[in-house]
Scaffold this motif. Structure first.
Motif, short mmCIF file in Angstrom:
data_model
loop_
_atom_site.label_atom_id
_atom_site.label_comp_id
_atom_site.label_asym_id
_atom_site.label_seq_id
_atom_site.Cartn_x
_atom_site.Cartn_y
_atom_site.Cartn_z
N ALA A 37 0.84 -1.19 0.00
CA ALA A 37 0.00 0.00 0.00
C ALA A 37 0.88 1.24 0.00
CB ALA A 37 -0.91 0.01 1.23
N ARG A 38 0.40 2.26 -0.61
CA ARG A 38 1.09 3.54 -0.57
C ARG A 38 0.35 4.44 0.39
NH1 ARG A 38 4.66 4.34 -4.67
NH2 ARG A 38 4.70 2.71 -6.24
N ALA A 39 1.04 5.43 0.88
CA ALA A 39 0.44 6.33 1.87
C ALA A 39 -0.82 6.99 1.34
CB ALA A 39 1.45 7.39 2.30
N ASP A 40 -0.93 7.17 0.02
CA ASP A 40 -2.09 7.85 -0.53
C ASP A 40 -3.11 6.90 -1.15
OD1 ASP A 40 -0.55 7.09 -2.67
OD2 ASP A 40 -0.68 9.01 -3.71
N ASP A 41 -2.92 5.60 -1.10
CA ASP A 41 -3.85 4.65 -1.70
C ASP A 41 -5.21 4.68 -1.01
OD1 ASP A 41 -1.96 3.88 -3.47
OD2 ASP A 41 -1.62 1.89 -2.60
N GLY A 42 -6.20 5.25 -1.69
CA GLY A 42 -7.56 5.25 -1.17
C GLY A 42 -7.77 6.11 0.05
N MET A 43 -6.83 6.95 0.38
CA MET A 43 -6.94 7.69 1.64
C MET A 43 -6.90 9.20 1.45
SD MET A 43 -7.40 5.34 3.83
CE MET A 43 -7.27 6.31 5.32
N GLU A 44 -7.04 9.70 0.23
CA GLU A 44 -7.04 11.13 0.04
C GLU A 44 -8.13 11.76 0.90
OE1 GLU A 44 -7.58 9.03 -2.55
OE2 GLU A 44 -5.61 8.99 -3.47
N GLY A 45 -7.80 12.82 1.59
CA GLY A 45 -8.78 13.50 2.41
C GLY A 45 -8.99 12.89 3.78
N TYR A 46 -8.26 11.84 4.10
CA TYR A 46 -8.38 11.21 5.41
C TYR A 46 -7.16 11.52 6.25
CZ TYR A 46 -12.37 8.39 4.13
OH TYR A 46 -13.61 7.98 3.76
N GLU A 47 -7.38 11.87 7.49
CA GLU A 47 -6.28 12.01 8.42
C GLU A 47 -6.08 10.65 9.08
OE1 GLU A 47 -6.79 15.07 11.31
OE2 GLU A 47 -5.30 14.19 12.63
N LEU A 48 -4.91 10.07 8.89
CA LEU A 48 -4.63 8.76 9.49
C LEU A 48 -4.15 8.98 10.91
CD1 LEU A 48 -2.86 7.00 6.53
CD2 LEU A 48 -5.17 6.68 7.34
N GLU A 49 -4.67 8.21 11.80
CA GLU A 49 -4.34 8.34 13.20
C GLU A 49 -3.89 6.99 13.74
OE1 GLU A 49 -7.95 9.61 14.94
OE2 GLU A 49 -8.08 11.39 13.69
N LEU A 50 -2.92 7.01 14.62
CA LEU A 50 -2.53 5.79 15.33
C LEU A 50 -3.48 5.68 16.50
CD1 LEU A 50 -0.51 3.52 15.32
CD2 LEU A 50 0.98 4.88 16.75
N ASP A 51 -4.63 5.11 16.22
CA ASP A 51 -5.73 5.11 17.17
C ASP A 51 -6.15 3.67 17.44
OD1 ASP A 51 -7.94 5.82 18.70
OD2 ASP A 51 -9.22 6.11 16.96
N ALA A 89 -2.73 -3.16 9.30
CA ALA A 89 -4.13 -2.70 9.40
C ALA A 89 -4.34 -1.45 8.54
CB ALA A 89 -4.48 -2.41 10.86
N ARG A 90 -3.36 -0.58 8.50
CA ARG A 90 -3.46 0.63 7.68
C ARG A 90 -3.55 0.27 6.21
NH1 ARG A 90 0.02 4.00 4.99
NH2 ARG A 90 -0.65 6.16 4.88
N ALA A 91 -2.72 -0.68 5.77
CA ALA A 91 -2.77 -1.12 4.37
C ALA A 91 -4.14 -1.71 4.04
CB ALA A 91 -1.66 -2.14 4.09
N ALA A 92 -4.67 -2.50 4.95
CA ALA A 92 -6.00 -3.10 4.74
C ALA A 92 -7.07 -2.01 4.70
CB ALA A 92 -6.31 -4.11 5.84
N GLN A 142 -10.38 2.75 9.23
CA GLN A 142 -9.20 3.33 9.88
C GLN A 142 -8.45 2.26 10.66
OE1 GLN A 142 -10.07 6.81 12.15
NE2 GLN A 142 -8.15 6.74 13.25
N ALA A 143 -7.14 2.33 10.61
CA ALA A 143 -6.29 1.38 11.32
C ALA A 143 -6.31 1.63 12.82
CB ALA A 143 -4.85 1.48 10.80
N GLY A 144 -6.19 0.54 13.56
CA GLY A 144 -6.08 0.60 15.01
C GLY A 144 -5.40 -0.66 15.51
#
Length: 100
Positions: free
Chosen positions: A8-22, A39-42, A63-65
């Motif tokens: 997965a790339r950091a921008d794959d399917g996640m434009e406009g999303y703030e990724l959080e280590l939550d 989990a983030r890649a998934a 969102q990954a957690g």
């Protein structure tokens, strides 16, 4: 930059999303990073796939957690109408019976 967790790339399917280590409380000595990256890649793949189905990003968020044992989890948040539509779509897939 591709990651070892599935490409997965950091921008794959996640434009406009703030990724959080939550996920939850951190326990000393538990390696959360590798599982969170998986989990983030998934989550990225799920967001992208659902986007291709026409589900608007503002109606769904994966969102990954992590779980208490450090394993990765994907949290999915969607509104009631989107949940109903997604359930109908999944019911129409081969092997899942017919829509109710």
């Amino acid at each position: 930059m591709a990651m070892d967790d599935g490409g997965a790339r950091a921008d794959d399917g996640m434009e406009g999303y703030e990724l959080e280590l939550d996920g939850g409380a951190l326990v000393p000595g538990v390696d959360y990073e590798a599982e969170w990256l998986r989990a983030r890649a998934a989550a990225c793949k799920l967001n992208a796939a659902l986007g291709r189905l026409g589900i608007a990003r503002e109606r769904l968020r994966a969102q990954a957690g992590w779980a208490g044992d450090g394993s990765g989890v994907v949290h999915v948040s969607l509104d009631t109408g989107t949940a109903t539509d997604l359930a109908r779509l999944l019911e129409l897939m081969p092997g899942n019976g017919s829509a109710a």
